[in-house]
Write a protein that holds these residues in place. Structure first.
Motif, PDB file in Angstrom:
ATOM      1  N   UNK A   1     -19.881  -6.914 -69.342  1.00 10.35           N
ATOM      2  CA  UNK A   1     -20.440  -5.681 -69.892  1.00 10.35           C
ATOM      3  C   UNK A   1     -20.645  -4.611 -68.817  1.00 10.35           C
ATOM      4  N   UNK A   2     -21.343  -4.990 -67.730  1.00  8.09           N
ATOM      5  CA  UNK A   2     -21.733  -3.982 -66.744  1.00  8.09           C
ATOM      6  C   UNK A   2     -20.594  -3.639 -65.780  1.00  8.09           C
ATOM      7  N   UNK A   3     -19.759  -4.617 -65.444  1.00  6.95           N
ATOM      8  CA  UNK A   3     -18.744  -4.390 -64.415  1.00  6.95           C
ATOM      9  C   UNK A   3     -17.353  -4.151 -64.985  1.00  6.95           C
TER      10      UNK A   3
ATOM     11  N   UNK B   1     -16.457  -4.200 -71.017  1.00  7.86           N
ATOM     12  CA  UNK B   1     -16.161  -4.723 -72.350  1.00  7.86           C
ATOM     13  C   UNK B   1     -17.360  -4.461 -73.262  1.00  7.86           C
ATOM     14  N   UNK B   2     -17.077  -4.337 -74.540  1.00  8.64           N
ATOM     15  CA  UNK B   2     -18.150  -4.076 -75.498  1.00  8.64           C
ATOM     16  C   UNK B   2     -18.828  -5.397 -75.883  1.00  8.64           C
TER      17      UNK B   2
ATOM     18  N   UNK C   1     -25.048   1.000 -70.617  1.00  7.23           N
ATOM     19  CA  UNK C   1     -24.725   0.295 -69.382  1.00  7.23           C
ATOM     20  C   UNK C   1     -25.584   0.824 -68.235  1.00  7.23           C
ATOM     21  N   UNK C   2     -25.862  -0.045 -67.282  1.00  2.72           N
ATOM     22  CA  UNK C   2     -26.694   0.358 -66.151  1.00  2.72           C
ATOM     23  C   UNK C   2     -26.103   1.546 -65.408  1.00  2.72           C
ATOM     24  N   UNK C   3     -24.779   1.560 -65.263  1.00  2.00           N
ATOM     25  CA  UNK C   3     -24.160   2.665 -64.527  1.00  2.00           C
ATOM     26  C   UNK C   3     -24.152   3.959 -65.339  1.00  2.00           C
TER      27      UNK C   3
ATOM     28  N   UNK D   1     -31.465   3.802 -63.861  1.00  2.00           N
ATOM     29  CA  UNK D   1     -31.078   2.762 -62.914  1.00  2.00           C
ATOM     30  C   UNK D   1     -31.382   3.244 -61.506  1.00  2.00           C
ATOM     31  N   UNK D   2     -31.968   2.401 -60.703  1.00  2.00           N
ATOM     32  CA  UNK D   2     -32.280   2.746 -59.329  1.00  2.00           C
ATOM     33  C   UNK D   2     -30.987   3.015 -58.558  1.00  2.00           C
TER      34      UNK D   2
END
Lengths: 189, 293
Positions: free
Chosen positions: A138-140, A143-144, B6-8, B14-15
């Motif tokens: 998800x984060x990198x 993907x959903x 998302x964090x980004x 996001x820090x």
């Protein structure tokens, strides 16, 4: 014992494999590394993934998204590697929640970028594989939740739950590092 | 059920350090050597022949337009998948694709590519107090790690044939736009590593150690010492491998010394050159005259 060997494939099939390989090699490489394989293990891990991919293509439902499915294969390969590494006592141990800690410290990183990567690795290593798989996807990889649910064969709420827990671990590791850096520098100017 | 942000993508939540950590991995692409190595391992078990592939390495390793990971190239993927399945079914119907058959007569070599493109080798004659001229080098500045010690190819997954001895006989390199990092080692280079590669790695370690000391001095507020270390780095490494880190530290030093306008100008130049740099978030804080966080 005579080992069976394959016949050379047709030019069309070979070209199609090359296309598929081209489109997904970097993704497989990144995924395996982020799911816990060491750098030295990546070539073999990637080979395993593509062997599975090429051989199971005929069974794949055309409605499935190829990237999602390849991620699922990469996850299975990474999981197998972790299990074998544990059996080879390369891991100190797996805690109750399935997080793994490497026995051997990685070499010192080069520069601040290397330190950031080491911190990312540390944060990912703090997660059990099921949470790590969701966080990485998800984060990198972007993907959903639906795609991840399909890849992992779990409900979407489960994906969200694992993501929340993984984020907690990630932020905890980063916060600890931030605190340590602040103490070392003294915050002075 | 809606996905969380998302964090980004979180605006300000996001820090900074979290963002830097999440983005630091973006440049860690595999090299063309990695790709060729794995391709060579696959060739045997899958019965792939370089003569039958009909593609060059540049074709095989260059990403198709719009086919970046995560891109919604469903149409392309679906049509390729359908083609693959059709071809596989046809081949199977004609008699085993895997298992049985005659020995391969020709080693399967991975596709070849053109010579490596340049890495971001940096600009010679850099000055620590002036903005750098724009460069066309890629932002991937760090060289690939040693080829994982290049252990002997594992035999575990190769159940059927030995990898052909001359599988890695073709020189390869990166062409522009290939998603793999440039490698100083030509594909097929025999182990152990060349002297040039060992020297390069040694220089990288030295450069990293020097910049690390400079960063510690800078963060501890010892600006004169940090300045001396950065100057030493500039003198010793005319073609720096850690150019972005050097530049980011120089910008921060300028800012902390009170040269905020110069720091802001140089920070903007940095962000134009290296928009995806893992140092971008920190450098961004120096683009205004407000105190850095």
């Amino acid at each position: 014992m005579m080992r069976a060997v394959p016949r050379p494939v047709s030019p069309e099939l070979g070209a199609a494999y090359a296309e598929l390989y081209r489109q997904h090699f970097a993704f497989v490489w990144r995924s395996l590394r982020r799911l816990g394989l060491a750098e030295r293990e990546l070539p073999d891990g990637a080979q395993e993934v593509f062997l599975v991919v090429f051989r199971k293509l005929p069974e794949l439902d055309l409605a499935s998204r190829l990237t999602t499915w390849i991620y699922a294969v990469s996850l299975r390969v990474a999981s197998d590697w972790r299990r074998r590494a544990h059996q080879r006592h390369e891991l100190v141990g797996i805690d109750d929640e399935g997080s793994a800690q490497p026995m051997v410290e990685p070499p010192p990183p080069d520069g601040e970028l290397g330190e950031l990567r080491a911190l990312l690795r540390k944060a990912l290593d703090s997660m059990p594989l099921d949470q790590r798989a969701v966080f990485v996807a998800f984060e990198l990889e972007g993907l959903s939740g639906e795609e991840i649910a399909s890849a992992l064969k779990v409900p979407i709420p489960t994906v969200h739950s694992r993501l929340r827990l993984a984020r907690g671990r990630f932020r905890a590791v980063v916060a600890r590092e931030r605190g340590r850096a602040a103490r070392e520098s003294g915050g002075a100017r | 059920m809606k996905d969380p942000i998302r964090l980004l993508d979180l605006a300000g939540s996001a820090e900074d350090l979290e963002r830097e950590v999440l983005r630091c991995d973006e440049a860690m692409a595999p090299t063309e050597r990695d790709a060729a190595l794995v391709w060579g391992k696959l060739a045997g078990p899958l019965g792939l022949s370089s003569a039958l592939l009909g593609v060059t390495a540049a074709d095989a390793l260059r990403p198709a337009a719009g086919a970046a990971v995560g891109a919604k190239s469903v149409g392309t993927t679906a049509s390729m998948l359908a083609f693959l399945k059709g071809v596989i079914v046809g081949v199977v119907a004609c008699g085993a694709l895997w298992g049985g058959g005659r020995l391969l007569e020709q080693a399967s070599a991975p596709p070849t590519v053109s010579q490596p493109g340049s890495t971001a080798a940096g600009v010679s004659g850099r000055s620590p107090r002036a903005p750098q001229p724009p460069v066309t080098a890629t932002p991937r500045e760090t060289p690939p790690p040693p080829s994982a010690g290049s252990p002997a190819p594992s035999r575990r997954a190769v159940r059927e044939v030995e990898p052909p001895a001359n599988v890695a006989s073709t020189a390869s390199g990166l062409s522009a736009g290939v998603p793999f990092r440039s490698s100083t080692a030509q594909f097929g280079e025999a182990e152990p590593r060349s002297g040039a590669l060992v020297q390069r790695e040694s220089a990288l370690k030295e450069e990293a150690a020097l910049l690390s000391r400079a960063r510690q001095q800078l963060r501890a507020g010892h600006l004169a010492s940090a300045s001396q270390l950065l100057e030493e780095s500039r003198r010793r490494f005319a073609a720096p491998q850690l150019r972005q880190e050097y530049e980011a530290l120089t910008i921060e030093l300028l800012f902390r010394e009170g040269h905020e306008a110069a720091a802001a100008e140089r920070a903007k130049a940095f962000l134009n050159m290296f928009p995806g740099s893992p140092h971008a978030n920190r450098v961004k804080t120096f683009t205004s005259s407000s105190p850095a966080p």
